[in-house]
Motif scaffolding. Structure first.
Motif, mmCIF file in Angstrom:
data_model
loop_
_atom_site.group_PDB
_atom_site.id
_atom_site.type_symbol
_atom_site.label_atom_id
_atom_site.label_comp_id
_atom_site.label_asym_id
_atom_site.label_seq_id
_atom_site.Cartn_x
_atom_site.Cartn_y
_atom_site.Cartn_z
ATOM 1 N N GLN A 102 0.815 -1.211 0.000
ATOM 2 C CA GLN A 102 0.000 0.000 0.000
ATOM 3 C C GLN A 102 0.852 1.267 0.000
ATOM 4 O OE1 GLN A 102 -3.287 -0.740 -0.483
ATOM 5 N NE2 GLN A 102 -2.363 -2.769 -0.342
ATOM 6 N N LEU A 103 1.997 1.234 0.660
ATOM 7 C CA LEU A 103 2.787 2.443 0.875
ATOM 8 C C LEU A 103 3.955 2.623 -0.092
ATOM 9 C CD1 LEU A 103 2.911 2.446 4.775
ATOM 10 C CD2 LEU A 103 1.326 3.665 3.277
ATOM 11 N N ALA A 104 4.477 1.534 -0.616
ATOM 12 C CA ALA A 104 5.643 1.617 -1.506
ATOM 13 C C ALA A 104 5.195 1.941 -2.933
ATOM 14 C CB ALA A 104 6.423 0.313 -1.481
ATOM 15 N N ASP A 105 6.094 2.544 -3.690
ATOM 16 C CA ASP A 105 5.783 2.911 -5.064
ATOM 17 C C ASP A 105 6.024 1.771 -6.044
ATOM 18 O OD1 ASP A 105 5.080 5.739 -4.636
ATOM 19 O OD2 ASP A 105 7.099 5.802 -3.843
ATOM 20 N N GLN A 106 6.984 0.933 -5.753
ATOM 21 C CA GLN A 106 7.277 -0.244 -6.566
ATOM 22 C C GLN A 106 7.676 -1.337 -5.595
ATOM 23 O OE1 GLN A 106 10.587 1.120 -8.840
ATOM 24 N NE2 GLN A 106 9.365 2.334 -10.236
ATOM 25 N N ILE A 107 7.370 -2.581 -5.916
ATOM 26 C CA ILE A 107 7.754 -3.684 -5.039
ATOM 27 C C ILE A 107 8.014 -4.926 -5.878
ATOM 28 C CG2 ILE A 107 5.338 -4.234 -4.590
ATOM 29 C CD1 ILE A 107 6.227 -5.127 -1.755
ATOM 30 N N LYS A 108 9.032 -5.678 -5.481
ATOM 31 C CA LYS A 108 9.402 -6.874 -6.226
ATOM 32 C C LYS A 108 10.046 -7.878 -5.278
ATOM 33 C CE LYS A 108 12.115 -8.654 -9.918
ATOM 34 N NZ LYS A 108 12.714 -8.566 -11.159
ATOM 35 N N VAL A 109 9.779 -9.134 -5.534
ATOM 36 C CA VAL A 109 10.412 -10.233 -4.801
ATOM 37 C C VAL A 109 11.238 -11.032 -5.790
ATOM 38 C CG1 VAL A 109 9.976 -12.439 -3.649
ATOM 39 C CG2 VAL A 109 8.606 -10.454 -3.074
ATOM 40 N N ASP A 110 12.437 -11.401 -5.400
ATOM 41 C CA ASP A 110 13.191 -12.365 -6.181
ATOM 42 C C ASP A 110 13.995 -13.239 -5.224
ATOM 43 O OD1 ASP A 110 15.219 -10.605 -5.504
ATOM 44 O OD2 ASP A 110 15.889 -10.265 -7.538
ATOM 45 N N ARG A 111 14.603 -14.265 -5.776
ATOM 46 C CA ARG A 111 15.305 -15.236 -4.950
ATOM 47 C C ARG A 111 16.664 -15.542 -5.541
ATOM 48 N NH1 ARG A 111 10.743 -19.641 -3.778
ATOM 49 N NH2 ARG A 111 12.532 -20.723 -2.966
ATOM 50 N N PRO A 112 17.650 -14.689 -5.220
ATOM 51 C CA PRO A 112 19.005 -15.053 -5.615
ATOM 52 C C PRO A 112 19.349 -16.379 -4.936
ATOM 53 C CG PRO A 112 18.918 -12.812 -4.723
ATOM 54 C CD PRO A 112 17.592 -13.450 -4.472
ATOM 55 N N SER A 116 16.086 -14.945 0.053
ATOM 56 C CA SER A 116 14.867 -14.233 -0.324
ATOM 57 C C SER A 116 15.229 -12.758 -0.332
ATOM 58 C CB SER A 116 13.760 -14.453 0.713
ATOM 59 O OG SER A 116 13.297 -15.770 0.696
ATOM 60 N N ARG A 117 14.737 -12.035 -1.349
ATOM 61 C CA ARG A 117 15.038 -10.611 -1.422
ATOM 62 C C ARG A 117 13.770 -9.848 -1.768
ATOM 63 N NH1 ARG A 117 19.796 -8.919 -5.254
ATOM 64 N NH2 ARG A 117 18.450 -9.941 -6.786
ATOM 65 N N LEU A 118 13.462 -8.868 -0.934
ATOM 66 C CA LEU A 118 12.343 -7.972 -1.169
ATOM 67 C C LEU A 118 12.935 -6.611 -1.517
ATOM 68 C CD1 LEU A 118 9.267 -7.427 -1.025
ATOM 69 C CD2 LEU A 118 9.620 -6.799 1.375
ATOM 70 N N ARG A 119 12.522 -6.075 -2.662
ATOM 71 C CA ARG A 119 12.998 -4.764 -3.091
ATOM 72 C C ARG A 119 11.798 -3.866 -3.341
ATOM 73 N NH1 ARG A 119 17.143 -5.974 -7.865
ATOM 74 N NH2 ARG A 119 15.457 -7.357 -8.479
ATOM 75 N N PHE A 120 11.899 -2.639 -2.859
ATOM 76 C CA PHE A 120 10.838 -1.678 -3.117
ATOM 77 C C PHE A 120 11.406 -0.266 -3.063
ATOM 78 C CE2 PHE A 120 10.628 -2.850 1.372
ATOM 79 C CZ PHE A 120 10.560 -1.628 2.034
#
Length: 154
Positions: A102-112, A116-120
């Motif tokens: 709801q609060l972030a402008d962009q959000i993405k999950v990936d798995r190097p 686990s990596r959450l980027r926003f």
């Protein structure tokens, strides 16, 4: 503005919130967006500590647009579909990713490998159509059961 980056291993949430506030201030976020940044980073780190494995690492990068956030852990359990989960009608837990969404402008999950990596991002300028300070900014899409409006009688 030159890029400013802060990277650390989480040892406690209070220090994480303080570090986050410093980066948000350096990046020029206004008070509402700064609050959004602190809340989203706190939620992401709490999720990594509760559901991940190993140490949680945080990287915040302030740039001319706002702040990019990366939270990693070695749990390798966070998946993209977790971002689409909606909280129940009366949730007491399980709202962290929803709040971030709801609060972030962009959000993405990936798995190097092995992580686990959450980027926003939390940008200086709120997304189009969002009125800062309005309760509706918490809802980026219609909810199945939106909160009821309080009723007052005179």
């Amino acid at each position: 503005m030159a890029e400013f980056r802060l990277h650390w291993q989480v040892t406690n949430l209070a220090l994480t919130r303080a570090n986050t506030e410093i980066v948000g201030l350096v990046s020029g976020l206004n008070s509402v967006r700064l609050q959004d940044l602190v809340i989203t980073v706190n939620e992401a780190v709490t999720n990594a500590l509760e559901h991940g494995a190993g140490p949680a690492m945080v990287t915040l990068t302030a740039d001319e647009v706002g702040v990019a956030v990366e939270v990693t852990d070695s749990g390798n359990s966070l998946e993209e579909h977790h971002l689409q989960l909606e909280p129940g009608q009366r949730p007491s837990r399980g709202m962290g990713l929803w709040i971030i969404r709801q609060l972030a402008d962009q959000i993405k999950v990936d798995r190097p490998p092995g992580q686990s990596r959450l980027r926003f991002r939390v940008n200086r300028v709120a997304p189009a159509g969002v009125v800062l300070g309005s309760p509706s900014r918490w809802y980026s899409k219609p909810m199945e059961h939106p909160p009821e409006e309080p009723t007052t009688s005179l």
